[in-house]
Motif scaffolding. Structure first.
Motif, mmCIF file in Angstrom:
data_model
loop_
_atom_site.group_PDB
_atom_site.id
_atom_site.type_symbol
_atom_site.label_atom_id
_atom_site.label_comp_id
_atom_site.label_asym_id
_atom_site.label_seq_id
_atom_site.Cartn_x
_atom_site.Cartn_y
_atom_site.Cartn_z
ATOM 1 N N SER A 24 -0.110 1.287 -25.828
ATOM 2 C CA SER A 24 1.474 0.496 -25.820
ATOM 3 C C SER A 24 1.365 -0.073 -25.306
ATOM 4 N N LYS A 25 0.998 -0.562 -23.471
ATOM 5 C CA LYS A 25 1.375 -1.371 -22.266
ATOM 6 C C LYS A 25 0.044 -2.036 -21.583
ATOM 7 N N ILE A 26 -0.340 -2.591 -23.038
ATOM 8 C CA ILE A 26 -1.649 -3.305 -23.127
ATOM 9 C C ILE A 26 -1.024 -4.303 -22.260
ATOM 10 N N ASP A 27 0.180 -5.127 -23.388
ATOM 11 C CA ASP A 27 0.681 -6.683 -23.283
ATOM 12 C C ASP A 27 1.852 -6.999 -22.516
ATOM 13 N N ASP A 28 2.283 -5.722 -21.767
ATOM 14 C CA ASP A 28 3.480 -5.938 -21.346
ATOM 15 C C ASP A 28 2.841 -5.792 -19.668
ATOM 16 N N GLY A 29 1.930 -4.939 -19.412
ATOM 17 C CA GLY A 29 0.817 -4.924 -18.442
ATOM 18 C C GLY A 29 0.315 -6.245 -17.743
ATOM 19 N N GLY A 42 1.326 -9.875 -15.271
ATOM 20 C CA GLY A 42 0.664 -9.819 -14.018
ATOM 21 C C GLY A 42 -0.846 -9.857 -14.206
ATOM 22 N N ALA A 43 -1.204 -8.368 -14.671
ATOM 23 C CA ALA A 43 -2.960 -7.838 -14.595
ATOM 24 C C ALA A 43 -3.720 -8.494 -15.663
ATOM 25 N N ASP A 44 -4.196 -8.962 -14.587
ATOM 26 C CA ASP A 44 -5.939 -9.597 -15.276
ATOM 27 C C ASP A 44 -7.067 -8.806 -16.530
ATOM 28 N N HIS A 45 -6.822 -6.987 -16.096
ATOM 29 C CA HIS A 45 -6.957 -6.680 -16.735
ATOM 30 C C HIS A 45 -6.437 -5.306 -17.109
ATOM 31 N N VAL A 46 -6.767 -4.732 -18.369
ATOM 32 C CA VAL A 46 -5.807 -3.707 -18.550
ATOM 33 C C VAL A 46 -6.737 -2.765 -18.955
ATOM 34 N N VAL A 47 -6.846 -1.651 -18.745
ATOM 35 C CA VAL A 47 -8.009 -0.370 -19.016
ATOM 36 C C VAL A 47 -6.754 0.804 -19.058
ATOM 37 N N ILE A 48 -7.630 1.228 -20.358
ATOM 38 C CA ILE A 48 -7.413 3.368 -21.358
ATOM 39 C C ILE A 48 -7.868 4.015 -20.647
ATOM 40 N N SER A 49 -7.022 4.675 -19.099
ATOM 41 C CA SER A 49 -7.826 5.746 -18.456
ATOM 42 C C SER A 49 -8.667 6.904 -19.292
ATOM 43 N N LYS A 50 -7.491 7.059 -20.241
ATOM 44 C CA LYS A 50 -8.303 7.998 -21.461
ATOM 45 C C LYS A 50 -9.422 7.850 -21.828
#
Length: 351
Positions: free
Chosen positions: A210-215, A219-227
């Motif tokens: 759920s935090k991908i869009d907010d990340g 300013g994040a260039d990439h968002v990785v789901i750590s699980k």
């Protein structure tokens, strides 16, 4: 001595409540400040509930303070009445050890004096923090705040901002670096903003899809789901630096393996229990380093405030009235805030 009002924890198992106390009259080197806004840090909750031990009650928390100067001592040269100023996590230090001389007051060999729950050399008691209408602080520990930013959003910079700026600066993050940020909370969202402003390619690691869009908005260039093991594997040996903001025990090896040769992961979150010990081979295989960092010195905190003013960076906040502080603590425990509560001190009234 001027009367002050605020909210205090009077015992570890009690809610914060209205509290009256006294501040000192400004000495020759002091600055008196009317507090406009005070951020709410998770460490406030830890201290108020004595979860770290050593809390002296009553405890008035708050170390993310923005306000206006109302009086100055006759030897004060940097500030005048009406100036917009800030106060962060420290209000004093020994100012004579090697670390203080070098501008690293946060690492004072004799221990810095916290803005609250510290040993107040003036009163002989403890310091009281920013959940109050006014504060008096020695000039050296007062910071200049630019008026071009939303002042409520500036308040959390005095802790969350400098806690993330200092390690990014110390480890030389700059344009062309690929930087990982672990966690998207009060610290993590500031790390993303600041690292991006420094020119880095920012990779955010979060457990929450759920935090991908907010990340990405932050300013994040990439968002990785750590699980997701496959997503994590794709970043093996790819990062120059990782700033780990998570304040809960977790597997550090999963992130250390993402560092390139000579890469460093720095911890700024303080978990209640220790992290599992990382595998030694994971460090020596690529000459990786695991480090820690604590806020920043006064000069570096001023540098951070100036950097944020130049790049139009403030914290994402939710403003609250001080009467709602106990509810805010409970919501903070559930990570139910984007991304920092800030108290509007105009809501603090004498009872």
């Amino acid at each position: 001595m001027p009367k002050a009002i605020g909210y205090a924890a009077k015992a570890a198992d009690q809610a914060l409540e209205y509290f009256e106390f006294e501040r000192r009259d400004p000495t020759a080197n002091d600055v008196e400040i009317d507090i406009l806004y005070c951020g709410v840090c998770h460490s406030d909750l830890h201290q108020a509930r004595n979860e770290w031990g050593g809390t002296v009650f009553p405890c008035v928390p708050g170390h993310e303070i923005v306000g206006k100067v109302t009086r100055v001592g006759n030897q004060v040269s940097k500030f005048k009445v009406g100036d917009t100023v800030g106060v962060g996590c420290m209000v004093d230090s020994c100012q004579s050890c090697a670390n203080c001389d070098a501008g690293y007051e946060q690492y004072c060999d004799n221990g810095f004096v916290g803005t609250y729950n510290g040993a107040d050399k003036h009163s002989g008691g403890q310091t009281f923090g920013g959940y109050s209408n006014r504060i008096t602080v020695t000039e050296k520990f007062v910071l200049k705040v630019a008026d071009n930013l939303d002042l409520a959003g500036v308040a959390p910079l005095l802790c969350a901002g400098i806690t993330t700026y200092s390690p990014l600066r110390h480890w030389g993050v700059t344009e062309g670096h690929r930087v990982g940020v672990v966690g998207l909370g009060g610290l993590g969202h500031m790390a993303v903003k600041i690292a991006k402003a420094m020119g880095a390619e920012v990779v955010l690691f979060t457990t929450s899809p759920s935090k991908i869009d907010d990340g990405k908005r932050l300013g994040a260039d990439h968002v990785v789901i750590s699980k997701d093991a496959e997503q994590m594997q794709a970043w093996t040996n790819q990062l120059d630096f990782i700033l780990n903001t998570v304040a809960a025990p977790h597997d550090l090896d999963a992130y250390l393996s993402l560092l390139r040769l000579n890469g460093t992961m720095t911890l700024v979150g303080v978990p209640a229990e220790a992290h599992p010990s990382p595998a030694v081979y994971n460090l020596i295989a690529k000459r990786r380093s695991l480090a820690g960092s604590l806020i920043g010195g006064i000069a570096e905190t001023q540098e951070m405030l100036d950097f944020c003013a130049e790049h139009n960076i403030i914290s994402d906040i939710e403003m609250i009235d001080i009467d709602n502080i106990n509810e805010a603590y409970e919501r903070m425990l559930k990570s139910d805030v984007k991304y920092r509560f800030v108290i509007d001190m105009a809501s603090l009234k004498q009872k």
